[in-house]
Enzyme design. Structure first.
Site, PDB file in Angstrom:
ATOM      1  N   HIS A  18      45.860  47.210 105.401  1.00 20.46           N
ATOM      2  CA  HIS A  18      44.845  46.338 105.984  1.00 20.46           C
ATOM      3  C   HIS A  18      45.074  44.917 105.489  1.00 20.46           C
ATOM      4  CE1 HIS A  18      40.932  44.733 107.161  1.00 20.46           C
ATOM      5  NE2 HIS A  18      40.862  45.760 107.987  1.00 20.46           N
TER       6      HIS A  18
ATOM      7  N   ASP B 238      40.650  53.253 110.870  1.00 23.92           N
ATOM      8  CA  ASP B 238      41.185  53.917 112.060  1.00 23.92           C
ATOM      9  C   ASP B 238      41.796  55.275 111.765  1.00 23.92           C
ATOM     10  OD1 ASP B 238      40.597  51.871 113.877  1.00 23.92           O
ATOM     11  OD2 ASP B 238      42.263  50.706 113.107  1.00 23.92           O
TER      12      ASP B 238
END
Ligand code: ACO
Length: 430
Positions: A307, A364
């Site tokens: 991320h 996700d």
């Protein structure tokens, strides 16, 4: 005395003020830089640029903190609901019981879209991507509410537009699914809660019975809560950019949907599922998969890992992992994709490559597996993200429009093209 930063440019010294946030984040205010020095700053992709001062969401990626209006995401995930969080984000405070009831009533009132809008769906091919339909339909909703497209801002219109967008999002998403499958549309049921009603419109029709499972409602509500805002990400920055031109809320949110569609943003949840499918069907081992992800000669990456902001863990991924276990155990379901995901996570988290680069599962990684268990098709995963992100987009739009000092967003550039040259007629060009 407030902090100042000194810069020496072409031998002259300049001082710039430092802005400090409530969580002690510091930013050098260079808004007068060009006027005073003739220079601009250069920051491709805005990785190091604060584009606004905001009171909505706080993230500390190093320590895995995410808070909406000061409330930790873990507490909201455990105790709150999507509509309550939507109220919090768009209004600044948690609602009283009466305020929440009124908010729910308004969203429910505007959930049925104008009946004529079914003709818009008829115009799309059944193969249309659901994100294309969603973006087009948000602008289409505004065609039926011209009183909400004024460039001036007033609170009452904002509240109506907010309720219309939240309500319409669930109906448009469900109708898109029905359209793709050639099934009749199911009208909204005002007696059901937001998520229950969405599931009802998605999966019920005159030929199909669908029992709404409270565990599924809880899981989808949680997914929406965890996606509700995430500070100045690509789609939210897009919404703010469009809002700064005084465009209406519908147009601004429609542009946010387009930004979210990309695989580097909201499209990543789809990529995770595609990758799990690829591993499952090819029979590739987990070790082979991790080896490929580390191989710099291959462009294979572990989707759902890493991320830009979170460098220790993504707090949303931790919450969703637990929710995923609960959903599968309560529904007594099994999914080979879940087994692959868990093994992948286990191997990757003990591998030096991933540890060194601080690569952890992101939001996700597990959201797609839960949505698959709910029966939501992969090409609608990003639409679910968009429904969840709606309150964040709306809150950011409001912040721009209520800021008396707000100016149109208009970055500068460093031009690198040809310098001045003379026009040559077509027959004389080499
Ligand atoms: N698999 C393997 N290696 C990875 C991965 C991954 N998923 N992510 C990063 N790396 C490696 C890079 O190759 C790089 O290695 P190097 O230093 O040896 O060159 C290093 O880790 C740093 O990677 P960057 O791409 O520079 O990190 P950045 O912060 O720019 O990217 C991103 C973050 C885009 C999320 C990246 O980790 C990635 O592509 N992940 C997979 C896609 C994904 O899951 N996206 C969803 C993001 S969450 C969201 O949008 C809601």
């Amino acid at each position: 005395m407030s902090e100042k930063i000194k810069a020496t440019i072409n031998g002259s010294e300049f001082e710039f003020p430092v802005i400090e946030g409530t969580e002690n984040e510091k930013a050098i205010d260079i808004s007068k830089l060009r006027a005073r020095t003739g220079h601009i700053t250069y920051d491709d992709g805005f990785k190091n640029t604060g584009s606004c001062q905001s009171e909505i969401t706080f993230i500390d990626g190093e320590t895995g903190i995410l808070r909406y209006r000061g409330y930790p995401i873990e507490e909201l995930a455990e105790k709150s609901t999507f509509l309550e969080v939507a109220y919090l984000l768009t209004n600044g405070e948690l609602p009283s019981t009466a305020q929440l009831d009124e908010f729910r009533r308004e969203v429910s009132e505007y959930t049925p879209i104008h009946h004529d809008m079914r003709h818009h769906f008829a115009g799309f091919p059944s193969t249309a991507h659901p994100m294309a339909i969603l973006s087009a339909m948000f602008n289409a909703v505004s065609c039926y509410t011209p009183h909400l497209t004024e460039s001036t801002y007033d609170k009452q219109s904002f509240e109506e537009a907010t309720a219309r967008l939240l309500g319409a999002a669930s109906t448009i998403a469900a109708y898109t699914f029905k359209k793709a499958n050639g099934r009749p549309f199911t009208f909204s049921n005002p007696r059901l809660g937001y998520v229950e009603n969405f599931l009802h419109m998605m999966f019920t029709d005159p030929y199909t019975e669908y029992e709404i499972d409270p565990e599924i409602v809880k899981a989808l509500d949680l997914i929406f809560v965890l996606h509700a805002d995430h500070e100045q990400n690509c789609s939210t920055s897009t919404v703010r950019m469009v809002a700064s031109s005084r465009a209406n809320l519908f147009a601004s949110v429609a542009s946010g949907v387009s930004a979210l569609w990309g695989p580097l943003h909201g499209g990543a949840n789809t990529a995770v599922l595609k990758q799990l499918k690829q591993i499952h069907t090819s029979g590739m081992t987990i070790e082979e998969c991790v080896r490929l992800a580390k191989d710099k000669d291959s462009d294979f990456r572990l989707m759902g890992f890493g991320h830009r902001v979170y460098k220790n863990f993504d707090p949303r991924a931790n919450i969703l992992k637990k929710a995923c276990d609960r959903v599968f155990s309560v529904l007594n379901k099994k999914d080979p994709y879940l087994d692959i995901a868990k093994k992948l996570e286990e191997v990757a988290l003990t591998d030096e490559y991933f540890i060194e680069r601080k690569l952890y599962p992101n939001v996700d990684f597990y959201s797609g597996i839960i949505m698959r268990a709910i029966g939501i098709p992969v090409n609608m995963f990003t639409v679910m993200f968009a429904i969840g992100r709606m309150p964040g987009w709306i809150a950011n739009w409001r912040e721009v429009r209520e800021n008396p000092d707000s100016v149109i967003y208009r970055p500068r550039q460093v031009y690198q093209g040809p310098t001045c040259r003379s026009y040559v007629p077509a027959d004389k060009r080499g």
